[in-house]
Enzyme design. Structure first.
Site, PDB file in Angstrom:
ATOM      1  N   PRO A   1       0.817  -1.227   0.000  1.00 48.69           N
ATOM      2  CA  PRO A   1       0.000   0.000   0.000  1.00 48.69           C
ATOM      3  C   PRO A   1       0.846   1.270   0.000  1.00 48.69           C
ATOM      4  O   PRO A   1       0.328   2.360  -0.225  1.00 48.69           O
ATOM      5  CB  PRO A   1      -0.837  -0.113   1.282  1.00 48.69           C
ATOM      6  CG  PRO A   1      -0.273  -1.237   2.065  1.00 48.69           C
ATOM      7  CD  PRO A   1       0.541  -2.080   1.148  1.00 48.69           C
TER       8      PRO A   1
ATOM      9  N   GLU B   1       2.869  -7.208   8.808  1.00 48.00           N
ATOM     10  CA  GLU B   1       2.982  -5.770   9.029  1.00 48.00           C
ATOM     11  C   GLU B   1       3.878  -5.128   7.978  1.00 48.00           C
ATOM     12  O   GLU B   1       3.931  -3.921   7.860  1.00 48.00           O
ATOM     13  CB  GLU B   1       3.521  -5.490  10.428  1.00 48.00           C
ATOM     14  CG  GLU B   1       2.507  -5.761  11.530  1.00 48.00           C
ATOM     15  CD  GLU B   1       1.182  -5.036  11.299  1.00 48.00           C
ATOM     16  OE1 GLU B   1       1.186  -3.809  11.250  1.00 48.00           O
ATOM     17  OE2 GLU B   1       0.152  -5.729  11.167  1.00 48.00           O
TER      18      GLU B   1
ATOM     19  N   ARG C   1      -4.490  -8.499 -20.432  1.00 47.40           N
ATOM     20  CA  ARG C   1      -5.555  -8.121 -21.355  1.00 47.40           C
ATOM     21  C   ARG C   1      -5.099  -7.119 -22.420  1.00 47.40           C
ATOM     22  O   ARG C   1      -5.768  -6.958 -23.440  1.00 47.40           O
ATOM     23  CB  ARG C   1      -6.821  -7.652 -20.646  1.00 47.40           C
ATOM     24  CG  ARG C   1      -6.704  -6.356 -19.897  1.00 47.40           C
ATOM     25  CD  ARG C   1      -8.072  -5.884 -19.413  1.00 47.40           C
ATOM     26  NE  ARG C   1      -8.915  -5.454 -20.501  1.00 47.40           N
ATOM     27  CZ  ARG C   1     -10.007  -6.066 -20.926  1.00 47.40           C
ATOM     28  NH1 ARG C   1     -10.413  -7.166 -20.364  1.00 47.40           N
ATOM     29  NH2 ARG C   1     -10.700  -5.580 -21.918  1.00 47.40           N
TER      30      ARG C   1
ATOM     31  N   ASP D   1     -11.588  -0.055 -24.210  1.00 48.59           N
ATOM     32  CA  ASP D   1     -11.739  -0.126 -22.752  1.00 48.59           C
ATOM     33  C   ASP D   1     -11.738   1.272 -22.155  1.00 48.59           C
ATOM     34  O   ASP D   1     -11.096   2.170 -22.678  1.00 48.59           O
ATOM     35  CB  ASP D   1     -10.538  -0.855 -22.112  1.00 48.59           C
ATOM     36  CG  ASP D   1     -10.641  -2.363 -22.230  1.00 48.59           C
ATOM     37  OD1 ASP D   1     -11.704  -2.853 -22.638  1.00 48.59           O
ATOM     38  OD2 ASP D   1      -9.642  -3.030 -21.901  1.00 48.59           O
TER      39      ASP D   1
END
Ligand code: 6GU
Length: 251
Positions: free
Chosen positions: A95, A122, A160, A175
């Site tokens: 993150p 963690e 893709r 797309d």
């Protein structure tokens, strides 16, 4: 393209990679995906992959040794031990990474081979970040339990856009995000559903009019939902004028 995934949970990948477009791309040989269990690269008797954080605090931290060993083994195994960082990116899913988007997909698509490391617990020992990893990627501003789902997202986005990955019925060119805009609205049969009609223009057979309508829908949708995207989209003069009109509420 050859994608290596380092994970503590290899089974998480079996379902998603054995269905639909990714499965087809693997079967066609467009992409090879190797799942490596980080635990297999431990050298202690108990196959320990994590440990308590120095300095105290909650949770566990991924140890550096197995990750360094796994990357070294992959480099060797592929006969590319001389391959530098530039050719073999080692990407940590976390993150704390840079935000993943269609542009990042295009960048990664240039590599013949890459390694994705799924972070867990963690976090990972900082020395992995400093001395092993070449890039860190996050798929959004929320916290997942591990990097596995993020790795699947990255693989799907990469696959893709590979030439030949989508069937003739499908297209990546239209797309959302491929042009920098959101995709236009789509309709299929029935023409009338619960009294809600398909827009006339789509039944007209007038291809130019349909293309124009779709581009308009794309612009409208983007201005309403994601005006931030318009800053970077490439627009024709006509589209800029349309957009101005929409902004002034004249549409
Ligand atoms: Cl790549 N990993 C984790 N654990 N959480 C995330 C993420 C990645 N991207 C967004 N949230």
């Amino acid at each position: 393209m050859h994608i290596h995934i380092l994970t503590l949970f290899p089974n998480m990948f079996t379902g998603p990679f054995s269905e639909s477009i990714i499965k087809r791309a693997i079967d066609q040989g467009l992409v090879e995906i190797a799942i490596h269990n980080i635990r297999d690269y431990t050298s202690d008797r108990h196959h320990v992959v994590d440990d308590y954080p120095y300095g105290g605090g909650p949770g566990m931290v991924l140890k550096p040794e197995p990750l360094f060993a796994a990357v070294a083994a992959i480099r060797g195994e592929c006969g590319e031990s001389e391959k530098g960082e530039a050719e073999l990116p080692v990407i940590l899913l976390t993150p704390q990474g840079r935000l993943f988007n269609q542009r990042a997909t295009e960048e990664l698509a240039k590599y013949e081979e890459l390694i994705l490391i799924c972070g867990h617990y963690e976090g990972v020992d900082e020395r992995v970040r400093e001395h092993l990893v070449t890039d860190e990627i996050s798929i959004g501003d929320y916290v997942l339990s591990g990097g596995e789902l993020a790795a699947m997202v990255v693989v799907d986005a990469l696959v893709r856009q590979m030439p030949g990955a989508l069937g003739s019925e499908e297209s990546a060119g239209e797309d959302s995000h491929s042009s920098g805009l959101l995709e236009y609205s789509q309709y299929t049969r029935p023409q009338s559903f619960r009294g809600w009609e398909v827009p006339e223009v789509l039944l007209s057979g007038n291809h130019a009019a349909i293309a124009r309508w779709r581009r308009e829908q794309s612009l409208l949708r983007t201005i309403k939902r994601r005006p931030d995207l318009l800053e970077r989209a490439t627009l024709s003069d006509e589209e800029r004028m349309l957009l101005e009109g929409m902004r002034r509420g004249e549409d």
